[in-house]
Design a protein around this motif. Structure first.
Motif, PDB file in Angstrom:
ATOM      1  N   ALA A  84      32.179  -4.013   7.981  1.00 16.81           N
ATOM      2  CA  ALA A  84      31.053  -3.010   8.902  1.00 16.81           C
ATOM      3  C   ALA A  84      32.317  -2.574   9.933  1.00 16.81           C
ATOM      4  O   ALA A  84      32.128  -1.284  10.219  1.00 16.81           O
ATOM      5  CB  ALA A  84      30.043  -3.688   9.633  1.00 16.81           C
ATOM      6  N   LEU A  85      33.341  -3.294  10.163  1.00 18.49           N
ATOM      7  CA  LEU A  85      34.055  -2.807  11.186  1.00 18.49           C
ATOM      8  C   LEU A  85      35.133  -1.694  10.762  1.00 18.49           C
ATOM      9  O   LEU A  85      35.453  -0.824  11.609  1.00 18.49           O
ATOM     10  CB  LEU A  85      34.936  -4.091  11.731  1.00 18.49           C
ATOM     11  CG  LEU A  85      34.044  -5.087  12.875  1.00 18.49           C
ATOM     12  CD1 LEU A  85      34.968  -6.222  12.928  1.00 18.49           C
ATOM     13  CD2 LEU A  85      33.669  -4.330  14.034  1.00 18.49           C
ATOM     14  N   ARG A  86      35.551  -2.233   9.186  1.00 19.80           N
ATOM     15  CA  ARG A  86      36.347  -1.222   8.775  1.00 19.80           C
ATOM     16  C   ARG A  86      35.698   0.192   8.686  1.00 19.80           C
ATOM     17  O   ARG A  86      36.417   1.305   8.928  1.00 19.80           O
ATOM     18  CB  ARG A  86      36.762  -1.614   7.414  1.00 19.80           C
ATOM     19  CG  ARG A  86      37.538  -2.972   7.477  1.00 19.80           C
ATOM     20  CD  ARG A  86      38.945  -2.809   7.948  1.00 19.80           C
ATOM     21  NE  ARG A  86      39.804  -4.035   7.742  1.00 19.80           N
ATOM     22  CZ  ARG A  86      40.981  -4.108   8.372  1.00 19.80           C
ATOM     23  NH1 ARG A  86      41.174  -3.262   9.211  1.00 19.80           N
ATOM     24  NH2 ARG A  86      41.639  -5.104   8.311  1.00 19.80           N
ATOM     25  N   ASN A  87      34.626   0.220   8.214  1.00 22.62           N
ATOM     26  CA  ASN A  87      33.775   1.381   7.895  1.00 22.62           C
ATOM     27  C   ASN A  87      33.823   2.101   9.398  1.00 22.62           C
ATOM     28  O   ASN A  87      33.783   3.442   9.549  1.00 22.62           O
ATOM     29  CB  ASN A  87      32.338   1.333   7.395  1.00 22.62           C
ATOM     30  CG  ASN A  87      32.407   0.839   6.095  1.00 22.62           C
ATOM     31  OD1 ASN A  87      33.480   0.966   5.459  1.00 22.62           O
ATOM     32  ND2 ASN A  87      31.431   0.151   5.369  1.00 22.62           N
ATOM     33  N   LEU A 118      26.331  -6.638  16.097  1.00 27.14           N
ATOM     34  CA  LEU A 118      26.912  -5.646  16.646  1.00 27.14           C
ATOM     35  C   LEU A 118      27.586  -4.737  15.559  1.00 27.14           C
ATOM     36  O   LEU A 118      27.178  -3.704  15.459  1.00 27.14           O
ATOM     37  CB  LEU A 118      27.498  -5.785  17.824  1.00 27.14           C
ATOM     38  CG  LEU A 118      28.093  -4.722  18.524  1.00 27.14           C
ATOM     39  CD1 LEU A 118      26.948  -3.862  19.034  1.00 27.14           C
ATOM     40  CD2 LEU A 118      29.052  -4.636  19.608  1.00 27.14           C
ATOM     41  N   PRO A 119      28.378  -5.455  14.747  1.00 21.93           N
ATOM     42  CA  PRO A 119      29.238  -4.618  14.079  1.00 21.93           C
ATOM     43  C   PRO A 119      28.470  -3.754  12.738  1.00 21.93           C
ATOM     44  O   PRO A 119      28.603  -2.687  12.854  1.00 21.93           O
ATOM     45  CB  PRO A 119      30.097  -5.507  13.192  1.00 21.93           C
ATOM     46  CG  PRO A 119      30.188  -6.729  14.012  1.00 21.93           C
ATOM     47  CD  PRO A 119      29.025  -6.771  14.716  1.00 21.93           C
ATOM     48  N   SER A 120      27.410  -4.241  12.436  1.00 24.45           N
ATOM     49  CA  SER A 120      26.429  -3.779  11.309  1.00 24.45           C
ATOM     50  C   SER A 120      25.630  -2.580  12.194  1.00 24.45           C
ATOM     51  O   SER A 120      25.238  -1.565  11.489  1.00 24.45           O
ATOM     52  CB  SER A 120      25.724  -4.658  10.594  1.00 24.45           C
ATOM     53  OG  SER A 120      25.018  -5.483  11.440  1.00 24.45           O
ATOM     54  N   PHE A 121      25.061  -3.149  13.337  1.00 19.98           N
ATOM     55  CA  PHE A 121      24.170  -1.921  14.046  1.00 19.98           C
ATOM     56  C   PHE A 121      25.357  -0.675  14.334  1.00 19.98           C
ATOM     57  O   PHE A 121      24.681   0.579  14.335  1.00 19.98           O
ATOM     58  CB  PHE A 121      23.969  -2.666  15.204  1.00 19.98           C
ATOM     59  CG  PHE A 121      22.508  -3.330  15.079  1.00 19.98           C
ATOM     60  CD1 PHE A 121      22.341  -4.505  14.426  1.00 19.98           C
ATOM     61  CD2 PHE A 121      21.329  -2.697  15.668  1.00 19.98           C
ATOM     62  CE1 PHE A 121      21.401  -5.271  14.110  1.00 19.98           C
ATOM     63  CE2 PHE A 121      20.250  -3.550  15.408  1.00 19.98           C
ATOM     64  CZ  PHE A 121      20.226  -4.540  14.673  1.00 19.98           C
TER      65      PHE A 121
END
Length: 413
Positions: A375-378, A324-327
């Motif tokens: 990915a979550l940071r972005n 999920l994070p990267s999606f």
């Protein structure tokens, strides 16, 4: 000639049975053939050519009324037509050579290349010949286009126009039939089929397994069991699901040109589904998996294997947590409001509860934990201006997971 023609069998050729409008009409015609023509003393042999549509397949399968009465030649499976295609192209190319006065206008290797590209489907070589033999064009130049053609914007020639029209008609008919079913209300046939196609060609970005099995992908798409079989029920002339050596169900495309068609917007036109749309849809499905999971998140078992869910549901839920994070960070098309709703419904807290069941601290998400946190940071950076409340919640959890992982590593030294 001295030949007694009365001793020869007569043949009735029925071509394009699948083009009869509607499955009921196809079934009725097959029943009429059985009852009226396949009888003792009838001097004819019946030859039927057709794509394997539902009514025709069921009549020929075990239990079907033509099962033991018909000899079934499956051109896309059991019958290798390569020699026939090679002979067909050679004769046709020789005819072109006579017309243009140059018997050396093609090479033997060109024919072999075209036959291999046909993947056992005669429609390909027939279409190729029709394109090359155009009287007002150079066959040499057109053959070169076929052998080296790669679609690009603004290309003037379309060597597979007839084949593309065939694929378009088959896909549109399958789409209309699928979406007309009440239980498929609001489903996007083309999007779902493209997802299964990408599972064969390989997901080229993000962190989803590159070649997920068909049943797993259906579960990830939040579809019912065996949904993939229903999805292709009107596409059996082009694809089939087969079990590989590892026991996984995989989509098989009979014809490489069909895959090329699906991947090229200049050919598929309105039927083209870009990869980003599939990724965005999967991202939404992952959020639904987590939010709508029937688990009691306040009383989870100690191990993932003990979750009271079917095996496929557990596997797809795991993919949702891991991917999920990267999606959300990388798939265009997921609206910030959707991420906000996921956050407000406790989605990140549920992931927090599930992580210890998947990975012990210090090994969260294995080797790509840093990418997962990144990915979550972005994502928080992207949301901060428009959805600061969601960004704040995600940032808190990301920091917690990072600290948990670091603390465990420090304590284990």
């Amino acid at each position: 000639m001295g030949m007694d023609l009365t001793t020869l069998p007569y043949a009735i050729l029925i071509d394009g049975l699948d083009e009869c409008t509607g499955e009921d009409r196809q079934a009725e015609l097959l029943t009429a053939i059985k009852e009226c023509l396949l009888i003792n003393g009838f001097p004819f042999r019946i030859f039927i050519a057709s794509r394997p549509e539902w009514a025709i397949r069921t009549a020929l399968e075990a239990g079907g009324h033509l099962c033991k009465l018909a000899y079934h030649i499956q051109l896309s499976d059991k019958y290798d037509a390569s020699a026939d295609m090679h002979r067909y192209l050679r004769r046709r190319f020789e005819d072109i050579g006579l017309r243009i006065g140059d018997s050396n206008w093609f090479r033997e290797g060109d024919i072999e290349t075209l036959v291999q590209a046909a993947s056992g489907q005669f429609i390909y070589v027939a279409t190729v010949y029709k394109y090359i033999s155009e009287r007002r064009a150079s066959p040499t130049e057109r053959l070169k286009i076929i052998l080296t053609w790669t679609p690009h914007e603004g290309q003037g020639t379309r060597p597979f126009e007839v084949l593309d029209r065939l694929y378009t008609n088959i896909l549109l008919a399958a789409k209309n039939a699928y979406e007309a079913v009440d239980s498929h209300y609001r489903r996007d046939f083309l999007l779902l089929f493209r997802a299964h196609h990408m599972a064969v060609t390989g997901f080229k970005s993000l962190t989803i397994p590159q070649y997920p099995a068909a049943d797993l992908l259906s579960a990830m798409l939040r579809l019912e069991a065996k949904a993939e079989e229903t999805l292709i029920s009107d596409l059996h002339s082009l694809v089939a699901f087969e079990t590989n050596h590892g026991g996984s169900l995989r989509l098989r495309l009979y014809h490489k040109s069909f895959s090329d068609f699906l991947e090229e917007p200049s050919r598929a036109k309105d039927l083209f589904v870009p990869e980003d749309r599939v990724y965005a849809h999967l991202g939404r499905c992952f959020m639904q998996h987590i939010i709508e999971s029937p688990l009691d998140f306040d009383s989870l078992p100690a191990k993932w294997e003990q979750l009271p869910l079917p095996a496929l549901s557990k596997h797809s839920l795991r993919e949702a947590v891991e991917d999920l994070p990267s999606f959300l960070n990388g798939a265009d098309g997921i609206d910030d409001d959707e991420i906000l709703a996921f956050t407000q419904n406790g989605g990140w807290q549920k992931i927090n509860n599930l992580l210890p069941l998947l990975y012990r601290p210090g090994r969260y998400l294995s080797n790509y934990f840093q990418d997962w946190i990144g990915a979550l940071r972005n994502l928080t950076d992207r949301l901060e201006a428009q959805k600061p409340e969601a960004a704040a919640v995600i940032s808190v959890f990301a920091e917690k997971w990072k600290n948990d992982d670091k603390q465990y590593e420090d304590e284990s030294r």
